[in-house]
Design an enzyme around this catalytic site. Sequence first.
Site, PDB file in Angstrom:
ATOM      1  N   LYS A  84      -3.044  -5.050  15.780  1.00  0.00           N
ATOM      2  CA  LYS A  84      -3.549  -3.896  15.097  1.00  0.00           C
ATOM      3  C   LYS A  84      -4.646  -3.143  16.080  1.00  0.00           C
ATOM      4  O   LYS A  84      -4.791  -2.048  16.011  1.00  0.00           O
ATOM      5  CB  LYS A  84      -4.162  -4.081  13.811  1.00  0.00           C
ATOM      6  CG  LYS A  84      -3.117  -5.000  12.796  1.00  0.00           C
ATOM      7  CD  LYS A  84      -2.244  -3.702  12.228  1.00  0.00           C
ATOM      8  CE  LYS A  84      -2.910  -2.819  11.546  1.00  0.00           C
ATOM      9  NZ  LYS A  84      -1.890  -1.718  10.850  1.00  0.00           N
TER      10      LYS A  84
ATOM     11  N   ILE B 166       0.759  -1.039  -0.008  1.00  0.00           N
ATOM     12  CA  ILE B 166      -0.075   0.001  -0.022  1.00  0.00           C
ATOM     13  C   ILE B 166       0.910   1.189   0.143  1.00  0.00           C
ATOM     14  O   ILE B 166       0.586   2.254  -0.639  1.00  0.00           O
ATOM     15  CB  ILE B 166      -0.967  -0.089   1.204  1.00  0.00           C
ATOM     16  CG1 ILE B 166      -1.968  -1.333   1.155  1.00  0.00           C
ATOM     17  CG2 ILE B 166      -1.842   1.279   1.167  1.00  0.00           C
ATOM     18  CD1 ILE B 166      -2.740  -1.496   2.219  1.00  0.00           C
ATOM     19  N   GLY B 167       1.981   1.278   0.759  1.00  0.00           N
ATOM     20  CA  GLY B 167       2.942   2.319   0.935  1.00  0.00           C
ATOM     21  C   GLY B 167       3.528   2.787  -0.549  1.00  0.00           C
ATOM     22  O   GLY B 167       3.425   4.040  -0.877  1.00  0.00           O
TER      23      GLY B 167
ATOM     24  N   THR C  64      -7.363  -1.608  10.387  1.00  0.00           N
ATOM     25  CA  THR C  64      -7.855  -2.723   9.498  1.00  0.00           C
ATOM     26  C   THR C  64      -9.192  -2.941   9.918  1.00  0.00           C
ATOM     27  O   THR C  64      -9.562  -2.650  11.051  1.00  0.00           O
ATOM     28  CB  THR C  64      -7.001  -3.778   9.467  1.00  0.00           C
ATOM     29  OG1 THR C  64      -7.512  -4.985   8.734  1.00  0.00           O
ATOM     30  CG2 THR C  64      -6.580  -4.283  10.719  1.00  0.00           C
ATOM     31  N   ASP C  65      -9.961  -3.797   8.971  1.00  0.00           N
ATOM     32  CA  ASP C  65     -11.303  -3.959   9.171  1.00  0.00           C
ATOM     33  C   ASP C  65     -11.152  -5.405  10.265  1.00  0.00           C
ATOM     34  O   ASP C  65     -12.268  -5.567  10.927  1.00  0.00           O
ATOM     35  CB  ASP C  65     -12.047  -4.349   8.004  1.00  0.00           C
ATOM     36  CG  ASP C  65     -11.302  -5.618   7.211  1.00  0.00           C
ATOM     37  OD1 ASP C  65     -10.367  -5.739   7.480  1.00  0.00           O
ATOM     38  OD2 ASP C  65     -12.145  -5.986   6.134  1.00  0.00           O
ATOM     39  N   GLU C  66     -10.014  -5.746  10.275  1.00  0.00           N
ATOM     40  CA  GLU C  66      -9.840  -7.069  10.919  1.00  0.00           C
ATOM     41  C   GLU C  66     -10.075  -6.713  12.570  1.00  0.00           C
ATOM     42  O   GLU C  66     -10.103  -7.738  13.462  1.00  0.00           O
ATOM     43  CB  GLU C  66      -8.626  -7.917  10.806  1.00  0.00           C
ATOM     44  CG  GLU C  66      -8.374  -8.244   9.101  1.00  0.00           C
ATOM     45  CD  GLU C  66      -7.475  -9.199   8.832  1.00  0.00           C
ATOM     46  OE1 GLU C  66      -7.071  -9.898   9.612  1.00  0.00           O
ATOM     47  OE2 GLU C  66      -7.036  -9.311   7.795  1.00  0.00           O
TER      48      GLU C  66
ATOM     49  N   TYR D 215      -2.471 -10.972  14.521  1.00  0.00           N
ATOM     50  CA  TYR D 215      -2.105  -9.975  13.619  1.00  0.00           C
ATOM     51  C   TYR D 215      -3.043  -8.989  14.155  1.00  0.00           C
ATOM     52  O   TYR D 215      -2.736  -7.858  14.340  1.00  0.00           O
ATOM     53  CB  TYR D 215      -2.402 -10.363  12.287  1.00  0.00           C
ATOM     54  CG  TYR D 215      -2.409  -9.079  11.319  1.00  0.00           C
ATOM     55  CD1 TYR D 215      -1.513  -8.118  10.953  1.00  0.00           C
ATOM     56  CD2 TYR D 215      -3.822  -8.920  10.708  1.00  0.00           C
ATOM     57  CE1 TYR D 215      -1.700  -7.039  10.206  1.00  0.00           C
ATOM     58  CE2 TYR D 215      -4.029  -7.937   9.846  1.00  0.00           C
ATOM     59  CZ  TYR D 215      -2.992  -6.945   9.913  1.00  0.00           C
ATOM     60  OH  TYR D 215      -3.304  -5.708   8.846  1.00  0.00           O
TER      61      TYR D 215
HETATM   62  P1  NAD Z   1       3.216  -5.037   3.351  1.00  0.00           P
HETATM   63  O1  NAD Z   1       3.665  -6.059   4.332  1.00  0.00           O
HETATM   64  O2  NAD Z   1       3.081  -5.025   2.106  1.00  0.00           O
HETATM   65  O3  NAD Z   1       4.278  -3.881   3.676  1.00  0.00           O
HETATM   66  C1  NAD Z   1       4.662  -3.434   4.836  1.00  0.00           C
HETATM   67  C2  NAD Z   1       6.002  -2.598   5.002  1.00  0.00           C
HETATM   68  O4  NAD Z   1       6.423  -2.159   6.213  1.00  0.00           O
HETATM   69  C3  NAD Z   1       7.073  -3.320   4.198  1.00  0.00           C
HETATM   70  O5  NAD Z   1       7.707  -2.381   3.323  1.00  0.00           O
HETATM   71  C4  NAD Z   1       8.065  -3.478   5.369  1.00  0.00           C
HETATM   72  O6  NAD Z   1       9.339  -3.441   4.960  1.00  0.00           O
HETATM   73  C5  NAD Z   1       7.709  -2.460   6.209  1.00  0.00           C
HETATM   74  N1  NAD Z   1       8.116  -2.516   7.788  1.00  0.00           N
HETATM   75  C6  NAD Z   1       7.639  -3.788   8.305  1.00  0.00           C
HETATM   76  N2  NAD Z   1       8.036  -3.806   9.690  1.00  0.00           N
HETATM   77  C7  NAD Z   1       8.794  -2.341   9.628  1.00  0.00           C
HETATM   78  C8  NAD Z   1       9.296  -1.648  10.794  1.00  0.00           C
HETATM   79  N3  NAD Z   1       9.604  -2.363  11.935  1.00  0.00           N
HETATM   80  N4  NAD Z   1      10.020  -0.618  10.450  1.00  0.00           N
HETATM   81  C9  NAD Z   1       9.987   0.107   9.218  1.00  0.00           C
HETATM   82  N5  NAD Z   1       9.390  -0.568   8.232  1.00  0.00           N
HETATM   83  C10 NAD Z   1       8.551  -1.880   8.472  1.00  0.00           C
HETATM   84  O7  NAD Z   1       1.884  -4.469   3.940  1.00  0.00           O
HETATM   85  P2  NAD Z   1       0.536  -3.503   3.350  1.00  0.00           P
HETATM   86  O8  NAD Z   1      -0.524  -4.538   2.872  1.00  0.00           O
HETATM   87  O9  NAD Z   1       1.165  -2.476   2.613  1.00  0.00           O
HETATM   88  O10 NAD Z   1       0.053  -3.041   4.530  1.00  0.00           O
HETATM   89  C11 NAD Z   1       0.213  -1.517   4.964  1.00  0.00           C
HETATM   90  C12 NAD Z   1      -0.538  -1.295   6.386  1.00  0.00           C
HETATM   91  O11 NAD Z   1      -2.220  -1.416   5.982  1.00  0.00           O
HETATM   92  C13 NAD Z   1      -0.380  -2.102   7.316  1.00  0.00           C
HETATM   93  O12 NAD Z   1      -0.377  -1.365   8.455  1.00  0.00           O
HETATM   94  C14 NAD Z   1      -1.534  -3.218   7.326  1.00  0.00           C
HETATM   95  O13 NAD Z   1      -1.938  -3.777   8.713  1.00  0.00           O
HETATM   96  C15 NAD Z   1      -2.575  -2.321   6.756  1.00  0.00           C
HETATM   97  N6  NAD Z   1      -3.800  -2.929   6.090  1.00  0.00           N
HETATM   98  C16 NAD Z   1      -3.363  -3.830   4.940  1.00  0.00           C
HETATM   99  C17 NAD Z   1      -4.410  -4.454   4.141  1.00  0.00           C
HETATM  100  C18 NAD Z   1      -4.275  -5.186   3.125  1.00  0.00           C
HETATM  101  O14 NAD Z   1      -5.075  -5.789   2.613  1.00  0.00           O
HETATM  102  N7  NAD Z   1      -3.069  -5.179   2.518  1.00  0.00           N
HETATM  103  C19 NAD Z   1      -5.799  -4.307   4.738  1.00  0.00           C
HETATM  104  C20 NAD Z   1      -6.088  -3.332   5.905  1.00  0.00           C
HETATM  105  C21 NAD Z   1      -5.082  -2.842   6.578  1.00  0.00           C
HETATM  106  P1  TYD Z   2      -5.286 -13.274   3.020  1.00  0.00           P
HETATM  107  O1  TYD Z   2      -4.743 -12.526   1.720  1.00  0.00           O
HETATM  108  O2  TYD Z   2      -4.136 -13.917   3.914  1.00  0.00           O
HETATM  109  O3  TYD Z   2      -5.953 -11.693   3.888  1.00  0.00           O
HETATM  110  P2  TYD Z   2      -6.647 -11.951   5.275  1.00  0.00           P
HETATM  111  O4  TYD Z   2      -6.377 -13.224   6.005  1.00  0.00           O
HETATM  112  O5  TYD Z   2      -5.830 -10.683   6.053  1.00  0.00           O
HETATM  113  O6  TYD Z   2      -8.037 -11.522   5.145  1.00  0.00           O
HETATM  114  O7  TYD Z   2      -6.317 -14.212   2.884  1.00  0.00           O
HETATM  115  C1  TYD Z   2      -7.598 -13.755   2.260  1.00  0.00           C
HETATM  116  C2  TYD Z   2      -8.475 -15.055   2.390  1.00  0.00           C
HETATM  117  O8  TYD Z   2      -7.931 -16.138   1.511  1.00  0.00           O
HETATM  118  C3  TYD Z   2      -8.849 -15.698   3.798  1.00  0.00           C
HETATM  119  O9  TYD Z   2      -9.776 -15.968   4.130  1.00  0.00           O
HETATM  120  C4  TYD Z   2      -7.684 -16.778   3.847  1.00  0.00           C
HETATM  121  C5  TYD Z   2      -7.742 -17.220   2.314  1.00  0.00           C
HETATM  122  N1  TYD Z   2      -6.473 -17.900   2.105  1.00  0.00           N
HETATM  123  C6  TYD Z   2      -6.472 -19.314   1.531  1.00  0.00           C
HETATM  124  O10 TYD Z   2      -7.521 -19.882   1.598  1.00  0.00           O
HETATM  125  N2  TYD Z   2      -5.385 -19.903   1.278  1.00  0.00           N
HETATM  126  C7  TYD Z   2      -3.934 -19.197   1.144  1.00  0.00           C
HETATM  127  O11 TYD Z   2      -3.074 -20.018   1.103  1.00  0.00           O
HETATM  128  C8  TYD Z   2      -4.244 -17.816   1.797  1.00  0.00           C
HETATM  129  C9  TYD Z   2      -2.815 -17.101   1.849  1.00  0.00           C
HETATM  130  C10 TYD Z   2      -5.356 -17.131   1.860  1.00  0.00           C
END
Ligand code: NAD
Ligand code: TYD
Length: 331
Positions: A151, A12-13, A123-125, A147
């Site tokens: 959060k 996302i970043g 997060t919604d979680e 996780y």
């Molecule tokens: P990601 O895992 O792709 O990226 C996380 C980034 O944070 C990486 O670049 C990593 O190097 C950096 N990082 C990790 N630990 C660190 C530390 N101690 N110091 C500095 N940098 C560090 O994650 P994302 O999917 O881009 O998620 C970004 C944010 O959005 C997170 O806070 C996550 O909880 C939240 N979020 C993500 C989703 C999703 O679907 N991806 C949904 C809801 C919320």
């Molecule tokens: P994920 O992308 O890990 O996101 P989150 O658990 O944070 O919602 O998983 C999305 C959904 O897919 C979740 O219901 C778990 C399922 N999933 C599988 O069934 N198999 C897999 O290997 C992974 C990574 C996820």
Amino acid sequence: MRLLVTGGAGFIGCNFVRHVLAQRRNARVRVLDKLTYAGSIDNLEGVLDDPRVEFVQGDICDQAAIETAAEGADFIVHLAAESHVDRSIISAEAAVQTNFVGSFRVFEAARAAGVSRVLHVSTDEVYGACEGEPFVEGDPLNPRNPYSATKAGADRLAHSYFVTHGLPVVIARPSNNYGPWQYPEKLIPFFVWRALSDEHLPVYGSGLQIRDWLHVLDHCRALLLLLEAGEPGEAYNIHGGNERPNLETIRLILDELGKPESLIRHVEDRPGHDVRYAMDAAKITALGWRPEIEWETGIRATVRWFAEHREWMERSVARGKAYFEEWYAGR
Ligand code: NAD
Ligand code: TYD
């Protein structure tokens, strides 16, 4: 506008940094990222050449590093996290440190720097599994895996810094993001990776669990809006309006790649698996935001993006090799 983006080399970043640079000509962006397995300079391809961007490798858990990075910033967008549920099941150590302790250090640094706004990305979680009406922002938090518990802790710590110290923090609660540059451990890119290699797709349990999918660009638009117009102390749900059972999403991936459904294999479920995430997004809708990217168009384009970036996927997967071997052994 001088911005510090933590975790800016993650999924996302890196999308958010691109979005801000495109939307705000006067933006100056400093990225602080530890470059864990999930983050990579690769993800900032084309971005680091922009003279408005500065990249600093550092850990948000290191108070001196985060304080130095926050110096001179007007805004902080806090995205850095250990973001994968399955990894937090193997060990919650890194998630507790980065997501909770690290967020504490970000809030302290924000206070010291006197920033005008912190956007904390939760997060919604944090609400836990939804069994009835979609969650609204005032509902109690009920995280059910390590996780989401870390959060939820950070989400409430952010709020406590608003109440106690007057820190101008806005909290975003987005649903499952999808789009380019997502690390291939999450469902969509992981299954694209597996399907392209003709390896089976390990579906946890029934595959009928429901996730709401939000395109990362719609999410970035929401984050910029909240950064500039969100009310300090308030939380905002960001919902994509695309609640889908996992199997439906998986079938779309296979269809786009022209791969057979026989690749689907039902495996042992994730412990503590939340069966459904669902939120009401009326609060951010009232600020003028709504998702614009249609689901089927968005996911098909995303699948193609991954298929066209196989070398990037290969390098990304290689960084997480030990995890994939451990978690998927027997699955
Ligand atoms: P990601 O895992 O792709 O990226 C996380 C980034 O944070 C990486 O670049 C990593 O190097 C950096 N990082 C990790 N630990 C660190 C530390 N101690 N110091 C500095 N940098 C560090 O994650 P994302 O999917 O881009 O998620 C970004 C944010 O959005 C997170 O806070 C996550 O909880 C939240 N979020 C993500 C989703 C999703 O679907 N991806 C949904 C809801 C919320
Ligand atoms: P994920 O992308 O890990 O996101 P989150 O658990 O944070 O919602 O998983 C999305 C959904 O897919 C979740 O219901 C778990 C399922 N999933 C599988 O069934 N198999 C897999 O290997 C992974 C990574 C996820």
